[in-house]
Design an enzyme around this catalytic site. Structure first.
Site, PDB file in Angstrom:
ATOM      1  N   ASP A  62       1.385  -2.260   3.465  1.00  0.00           N
ATOM      2  CA  ASP A  62       1.663  -0.914   2.931  1.00  0.00           C
ATOM      3  C   ASP A  62       0.451   0.003   2.713  1.00  0.00           C
ATOM      4  OD1 ASP A  62       3.719  -2.681   2.437  1.00  0.00           O
ATOM      5  OD2 ASP A  62       3.884  -2.235   0.314  1.00  0.00           O
ATOM      6  N   GLU A 244      11.766  -1.340  -2.922  1.00  0.00           N
ATOM      7  CA  GLU A 244      10.306  -1.404  -2.961  1.00  0.00           C
ATOM      8  C   GLU A 244       9.727   0.003  -2.794  1.00  0.00           C
ATOM      9  OE1 GLU A 244       9.338  -5.861  -1.321  1.00  0.00           O
ATOM     10  OE2 GLU A 244       9.502  -4.351   0.237  1.00  0.00           O
TER      11      GLU A 244
END
Ligand code: FRU
Length: 527
Positions: A62, A244
């Protein structure tokens, strides 16, 4: 003699053509001498993206801590410096003035006694609410999740907590706050990915935190003491997997005075085409609570490889700039690159537009991307009769931007190379569906989950009439933007050689006329 040089010394291909004439009969003899030199130089390995961000080496996931300050965009990212597969997470760091040309910086955050450093965000504490700043230095504060591996292995449920750290030198060196963790866990297994922003409505810092199947909103005066103020989403949105990487921001609906708030939530698994994906909600935020009457599930990107994307804090001109991780947890660990793993999307501008009664989140490459778009190869007018096709040679197949206006409802496009790899996109405005097929796009057998079938994207609100098609190819990815970013598909691909041609098939009942077909080279951004 034809000589092709790809990326300064990656591959030298020498093609010798000898033409000899025997007995008035012309014989064409071709001797092909192909020299594959070992790649030399920087960022030239097979599949290495030339204009997307990738780490120099090892594992990345990420984007984290996207924050702009003083002319510089910071990109932190989930990083494991010891392997090309996921492991104990650190925050890698890079900086850029345009989010295209990046400079690598030393690792910013290392695991410590509280755990690994999972995803999160960063803010500039201009008013020194935290007290971390000094008279002449504004603190950059990182807010992240601590993941306590031992706790997880012991089967506890409270192994994720939230921590903070600060830097007084623009992210080069960091001090962890001695009062960490700033938010303890009360027994929620998945409790992570804090996105913090300055909340003008309540004049506090606001933190978005995901807690398994929902979002929690916390407020703080000083980044150290936090209070939960609301929850959202237990009964809204897609729930095929864990929530998330949240984000929440206001956007003005283009052409109106109306402001709406957009909430991004990544989920894994549960994306429409399998594995990881990012959904969004359009609604309102009153400073403590997010509400929406959206019933339908909406997705930022319907390809398989755009996950955990979030936006910049403090970007100039109130622009909402989004960067996503170009991968999918279904196979992220298995992709066939050797030195590093995975890339980020190009930076994308998010906008809200009203089409009929529907408000839609568009995402489209930023202006700064255009600065790296080089030579254009406009084709002369292309006319394709119904059911017929046209094969267009590509000059920069794997490092290009292709753009044209599609005037007919239905058409198929496919990229091809001599190896027989093909990647196809079928736009069917009658059925309101786009089908992307990467099953034969090159190396696909590294994971069964990479190409279980074709990918489909519903396009219920696609307008009639001409629409713009933009395709960005960069060695191991294709980003497809339809109608200015109304519908987007991002996908990794691993072709065995460059795509040399794009075929367009007219699947409509009327003649297809393309007057603006252009293939541009996109410049490499790595020196
Ligand atoms: C999303 C994610 C986050 C987590 C991080 C761990 O891809 O699972 O929820 O913080 O990756 O690397």
């Amino acid at each position: 003699m034809v000589k092709t040089l790809q990326n300064k010394g990656l591959k030298v291909l020498v093609l010798l053509t000898v033409v000899s004439i025997f007995n008035c009969k012309q014989e064409v003899k071709q001797d092909v001498v192909q020299e594959d030199l070992e790649p030399t130089g920087y960022y030239v390995e097979p599949y290495r993206s030339q204009y997307h961000f990738t780490p120099e080496e090892k594992w990345m996931n990420d984007p984290n801590g996207l924050v702009y300050n003083d002319g510089v965009y910071h990109l932190f990212y989930q990083y494991y410096p010891d392997s090309t597969v996921w492991g104990p997470m650190h925050w890698g760091h890079a900086v850029s003035e345009d989010m295209m040309e990046w400079k690598h910086k030393p690792i910013a955050l290392f695991p410590d006694e509280h755990g690994l450093i999972f995803s999160g965000s960063a803010v500039m504490d201009h008013n020194n609410t935290s007290g971390f700043g000094t008279e002449d230095k504004t603190a950059m504060v990182a807010i992240f999740t601590y993941h306590d591996m031992a706790g997880e292995q012991a089967g506890t449920k409270d192994f994720q907590t939230q921590g903070i750290a600060y830097s007084l030198d623009n992210g080069d060196s960091w001090t962890k706050y001695e009062g960490n963790p700033v938010i303890d866990n009360t027994g929620i297994k998945d409790f992570r990915d804090p996105k913090v922003f300055w909340n003008d409505k309540a004049e506090v810092w606001t933190m978005l935190l995901v807690a398994g199947d929902h979002l929690q909103i916390w407020n703080s005066p000083n980044l150290k003491e936090w209070k939960k103020v609301s929850e959202f989403g237990k009964d809204q949105g897609a729930h095929g997997g864990v929530w998330e990487c949240p984000d929440l921001f206001p956007l003005q609906i283009e052409g109106t005075d109306e402001i709406k708030w957009v909430l991004l939530i990544s989920i894994n698994p549960g994306a429409p085409n399998g594995g990881s994906g990012t959904q969004y909600f359009i609604g309102d935020f009153d400073g403590t609570t997010f509400t929406t009457n959206q019933v339908e599930h909406k997705w930022v990107d319907l390809g398989r490889d755009n996950y955990a994307g979030v936006t910049y804090n403090d970007a100039p001109n109130d622009e909402r700039v989004f960067i996503g991780w170009m991968s999918n947890w279904d196979y992220a660990r298995d992709t066939p690159t050797e030195k590093w793993r995975s890339a980020m999307t190009v930076p994308r501008l998010l906008t809200l537009r009203k089409l009929g009664d529907e408000v839609t989140l568009f995402n489209y490459p930023l202006e700064s991307f255009e600065k790296h778009v080089a030579l254009a190869y406009p084709e002369s007018v292309i006319e394709i009769l119904p059911t017929r096709k046209r094969i267009l040679p590509l000059k920069y197949g794997n490092q290009s931007k292709t753009k044209f206006t599609l005037s007919v409802p239905n058409a198929q496009m496919y990229f091809r190379n001599k190896n027989g790899d093909s990647l196809s996109i079928d736009i069917d405005r009658d059925k309101k569906i786009v089908t992307l097929d990467r099953r034969k796009s090159g190396k696909v057998d590294f994971s069964e989950k990479f190409t279980p079938g074709v990918q489909q994207m519903k396009i219920p609100n696609i307008p009639e009439g001409p629409i713009e098609i933009v395709m960005l190819l960069d060695h191991s990815s294709l980003e497809l933007f339809i109608n200015g970013g109304q519908y987007v598909m991002t996908n990794q691909i691993f072709p065995n050689e460059f795509f040399r041609a794009l075929t367009i098939v007219n699947n409509s009942e009327e003649k297809l006329k393309i007057e603006d077909f252009t293939e541009h080279k996109v410049e490499r951004v790595w020196d």
